[in-house]
Enzyme design. Structure first.
Site, PDB file in Angstrom:
ATOM      1  N   ASP A   1       2.608 -14.662 -17.351  1.00 41.50           N
ATOM      2  CA  ASP A   1       1.231 -15.172 -17.357  1.00 41.50           C
ATOM      3  C   ASP A   1       0.448 -14.618 -18.541  1.00 41.50           C
ATOM      4  O   ASP A   1       0.759 -13.549 -19.083  1.00 41.50           O
ATOM      5  CB  ASP A   1       0.525 -14.847 -16.043  1.00 41.50           C
TER       6      ASP A   1
ATOM      7  N   GLU B   1       0.345 -10.431 -13.818  1.00 39.18           N
ATOM      8  CA  GLU B   1       0.004  -9.148 -14.431  1.00 39.18           C
ATOM      9  C   GLU B   1      -1.390  -9.180 -15.037  1.00 39.18           C
ATOM     10  O   GLU B   1      -2.115  -8.182 -15.024  1.00 39.18           O
ATOM     11  CB  GLU B   1       1.044  -8.789 -15.499  1.00 39.18           C
ATOM     12  N   GLU B   2      -1.764 -10.349 -15.597  1.00 38.87           N
ATOM     13  CA  GLU B   2      -3.088 -10.487 -16.202  1.00 38.87           C
ATOM     14  C   GLU B   2      -4.168 -10.799 -15.175  1.00 38.87           C
ATOM     15  O   GLU B   2      -5.341 -10.896 -15.510  1.00 38.87           O
ATOM     16  CB  GLU B   2      -3.072 -11.601 -17.261  1.00 38.87           C
TER      17      GLU B   2
ATOM     18  N   HIS C   1       6.058  -9.999 -17.720  1.00 44.46           N
ATOM     19  CA  HIS C   1       5.298 -11.061 -17.069  1.00 44.46           C
ATOM     20  C   HIS C   1       5.207 -12.282 -17.974  1.00 44.46           C
ATOM     21  O   HIS C   1       5.282 -12.180 -19.202  1.00 44.46           O
ATOM     22  CB  HIS C   1       3.900 -10.583 -16.672  1.00 44.46           C
TER      23      HIS C   1
END
EC number: 3.5.1.18
Length: 396
Positions: A77, A142-143, A75
């Site tokens: 982010d 993802e975060e 990811h």
């Protein structure tokens, strides 16, 4: 001509310079797409949206065709940097000092460049005649809520005949040194809310009231003191942690009417969410029995526990790690959650990346030497993977 490791470093710096705090992309995917297209990867930029959630840009880049299909997932982010004054290096400057790359998300952003550089180098060595498929699955949430990212990308891949046979997630997996650990699963996660209700009253007349604070303290102490289990072959013991206690009471001479607590349970393969629901309800009922206090107990949808049984995938990765670092990694399931929880429904998945020492901290960083070694490990693993699985993609 630059080495794969040097290419990975330059690419990691480019990503760190993008302030892609969830759900913003801030140019991060473009940093990856441009060199991938030049290397003749097919790139699909996928944008997904859902009412009440942020729209997310994702990427699937691939080379080759057919099985075996090896996917690297990651990811772009990151979490917010917090107070810039706590950083000795600006969080989005990607400065390198004394062999260390500083920046928000450095340990996680580095894995996409490492896997990309390794895949490109392998494709170049094979003159792009890969006996199978290499792909990169990159998401931007993802975060965050993880709704419009990996889960929907995987569904798109399956619908378009691109379901992977095996996957490596590049989340930081090592505590202190590269090569220590390969993660073969994750504990489940269950968030709960407990509300204990009593009778409001004056603190000078406690016999005319029923204090819910006393009740909730007794309940939480009991939950802390009662082991959920003692672990299993591949998992540490399940554990409950209280994350918040609130009575919303500004007065010092009033017994409140209710008290609330939030908690999280990280559970292993000996537990299931419905069983935990029942267990906690029974423990709380017994603790409050004989009092005037009442309670309600609510849970969020859980993230379930999973494990990829040890086999060929982790064995090949262990061999590559040992060849590059001299270490033999252990297999474990510690830590938080990751997008591997979605990938495991499609194919066997393991996790291997940099170290966890500085993740989400001020001055988050990654050692240049580790990034170079990670690229080399991925490169060697790709070679071993296609040697082992060519003509046998279903092998485990």
């Amino acid at each position: 001509m630059s080495t794969p490791g040097e290419k990975a470093i330059a690419l990691a710096q480019g990503l760190i310079r993008c302030p892609s705090v969830t759900p913003k992309d801030a140019g991060a995917l473009d940093v990856l797409i441009e060199p991938l297209k030049k290397a003749r990867f097919v790139c699909d930029r996928l944008t997904f949206a859902e009412e009440g959630t942020p729209t997310i840009d994702n990427l699937v880049a691939r080379m080759g065709d057919g099985p075996p299909h090896l996917c690297f997932a990651g990811h772009t982010d990151v979490v917010p940097p917090g107070d810039d004054q706590l950083w000795s290096h600006p969080p989005f400057a990607a400065e390198i000092t004394d062999g260390v790359l500083y920046g928000r998300g450095a340990p996680t952003r580095a894995r996409s460049p490492a896997s990309r550089a390794a895949a490109m180098d392998y494709a170049k060595a094979k003159n792009r005649e890969i006996e199978g498929t290499i792909s990169l699955l990159i998401t931007g949430d993802e975060e965050g809520p993880s709704i419009n990212g990996t889960k929907k990308v995987l569904k798109w891949m399956e619908q378009n005949g691109l379901k992977p046979d095996h996957c490596i997630v590049g989340e930081p997996s090592n505590a202190t040194a590269l090569g220590e650990v390969i993660k073969i699963g994750r504990r489940g996660s269950l968030n709960g809310r407990l509300k204990v209700s009593g009778q409001q009253g004056h603190v000078a007349y406690p016999h005319l009231a029923a204090n819910p604070v006393k009740g909730i303290i007794e309940v939480l102490a009991k939950l802390y003191d009662t082991p959920l289990d003692y672990g299993s072959a591949h998992f540490s013991p399940s554990n409950l942690e209280v994350t918040s206690i609130d009575v919303d009471n500004p007065a010092t001479n009033v017994i409140p009417a209710s008290a609330e607590a939030k908690f999280n349970i990280r559970f292993n393969d000996r537990q299931r969410p419905d069983g935990l629901h029942t267990l906690l309800h029974e423990e709380i009922s017994q603790t409050l029995a004989g009092t005037e206090l009442k309670f309600t107990l609510d849970f969020d949808p859980p993230g379930d526990v999973f494990i990829t049984e040890p086999g060929a995938l982790d064995a090949l990765l262990s061999e590559a790690v040992n060849e590059i670092t001299g270490k033999t990694p252990t297999l474990n399931t510690d830590g938080g959650t990751s997008d591997a929880r979605f990938i495991k429904d499609y194919c066997p998945v393991v996790e291997f990346g940099l170290t966890t020492e500085t993740i989400h901290k001020a001055d988050e960083n990654a050692k240049i030497a580790d990034l170079e070694q990670l690229t080399a490990i991925y490169r060697r693993f790709i070679e071993r993977y296609f040697e082992a699985f060519a003509g046998n993609p279903d092998g485990r």
